[in-house]
Design a protein around this motif. Structure first.
Motif, PDB file in Angstrom:
ATOM      1  N   PHE A 236      -0.391  10.045 -14.022  1.00 36.64           N
ATOM      2  CA  PHE A 236      -1.391   9.269 -14.200  1.00 36.64           C
ATOM      3  C   PHE A 236      -2.643  10.288 -13.798  1.00 36.64           C
ATOM      4  N   GLY A 237      -3.788   9.994 -14.649  1.00 37.05           N
ATOM      5  CA  GLY A 237      -4.959  10.904 -13.937  1.00 37.05           C
ATOM      6  C   GLY A 237      -5.702  10.293 -13.017  1.00 37.05           C
ATOM      7  N   PHE A 238      -6.428  11.274 -12.162  1.00 32.48           N
ATOM      8  CA  PHE A 238      -7.277  10.957 -10.951  1.00 32.48           C
ATOM      9  C   PHE A 238      -7.909   9.394 -10.955  1.00 32.48           C
TER      10      PHE A 238
ATOM     11  N   SER B  85      -6.621   2.335  -9.271  1.00 36.24           N
ATOM     12  CA  SER B  85      -5.594   1.327  -8.692  1.00 36.24           C
ATOM     13  C   SER B  85      -5.475   1.091  -7.042  1.00 36.24           C
ATOM     14  N   ILE B  86      -6.085   2.206  -6.444  1.00 31.01           N
ATOM     15  CA  ILE B  86      -6.011   1.907  -4.898  1.00 31.01           C
ATOM     16  C   ILE B  86      -6.968   1.423  -4.313  1.00 31.01           C
TER      17      ILE B  86
ATOM     18  N   ALA C 151       0.796  -1.087   0.091  1.00 30.64           N
ATOM     19  CA  ALA C 151       0.045   0.003   0.081  1.00 30.64           C
ATOM     20  C   ALA C 151       0.783   1.241   0.001  1.00 30.64           C
ATOM     21  N   ALA C 152       1.858   1.213   0.886  1.00 33.38           N
ATOM     22  CA  ALA C 152       2.903   2.322   0.815  1.00 33.38           C
ATOM     23  C   ALA C 152       3.597   2.595  -0.584  1.00 33.38           C
ATOM     24  N   LEU C 153       3.938   1.648  -1.031  1.00 33.84           N
ATOM     25  CA  LEU C 153       4.603   1.652  -2.488  1.00 33.84           C
ATOM     26  C   LEU C 153       3.636   1.973  -3.389  1.00 33.84           C
ATOM     27  N   LEU C 154       2.329   1.769  -3.309  1.00 32.57           N
ATOM     28  CA  LEU C 154       1.402   2.355  -4.298  1.00 32.57           C
ATOM     29  C   LEU C 154       1.072   3.616  -4.154  1.00 32.57           C
TER      30      LEU C 154
END
Length: 165
Positions: free
Chosen positions: A28-30, A36-37, A16-19
């Motif tokens: 990348f767009g919002f 992805s999150i 999660a921290a890496l992402l």
């Protein structure tokens, strides 16, 4: 098993921290970042719920069609708090020859008067040393005939048996 859960939780936090750090550094767009999150978060919950079956707790999945009963524990319903009772079966699946295969598995069944009476009868028979094979039918334990003497599971580690036969 607890160490595995801690390591798995730390690995989830690391991913999660890496992402999050990659999302902050990219252009990348919002919607791609948010998607992805959400996807990774959904995978966390999905994998966590699937790992719960590996932690040793009894499963609510249906029992195998034919099984050997190793032991049964009855937790009566709590009339004061209104909590329903549970019946825990420790079983091994039977193969076509009526022999236990695979590792034992704990199954939980919602407590009912009929199921509790059948389970208590089975516990009494197990306490007398009887081998019980069961067959699942309408969520109740129906006894099958005891295994034939030649097919009884003796627990010998070798394929040929102690007598070499």
């Amino acid at each position: 098993m607890t160490a595995s859960i801690v390591v798995l939780s730390i690995a989830y936090a690391g991913v999660a921290a890496l992402l999050l750090s990659l999302n902050m550094a990219t252009r990348f767009g919002f919607w791609i970042k948010a998607g992805s999150i959400l996807l990774v978060t959904g995978l966390y919950f999905g994998s966590w719920s699937s790992f719960q079956g590996l932690t040793g707790w009894a499963t609510a999945e249906p029992m195998p069609e034919e099984f050997r009963v190793l032991w049964i524990t009855l937790d009566d319903r709590d009339k004061q708090s209104g909590q329903p009772g549970t019946i825990y079966f420790w079983v091994r699946e039977l193969d076509e020859a009526g022999l236990p295969v695979g590792a034992p598995r704990a199954h939980q069944v919602v407590w009912s008067e009929e199921a509790a009476e059948a389970a208590q009868e089975a516990v009494d028979r197990l306490a007398e040393g009887e081998l019980l094979n069961g067959r699942l039918g309408r969520n109740l334990l129906n006894d099958t005939e005891p295994p034939k003497q030649g097919l009884a599971y003796a627990g010998e580690p070798s394929v040929a048996g102690a007598g070499g036969g």
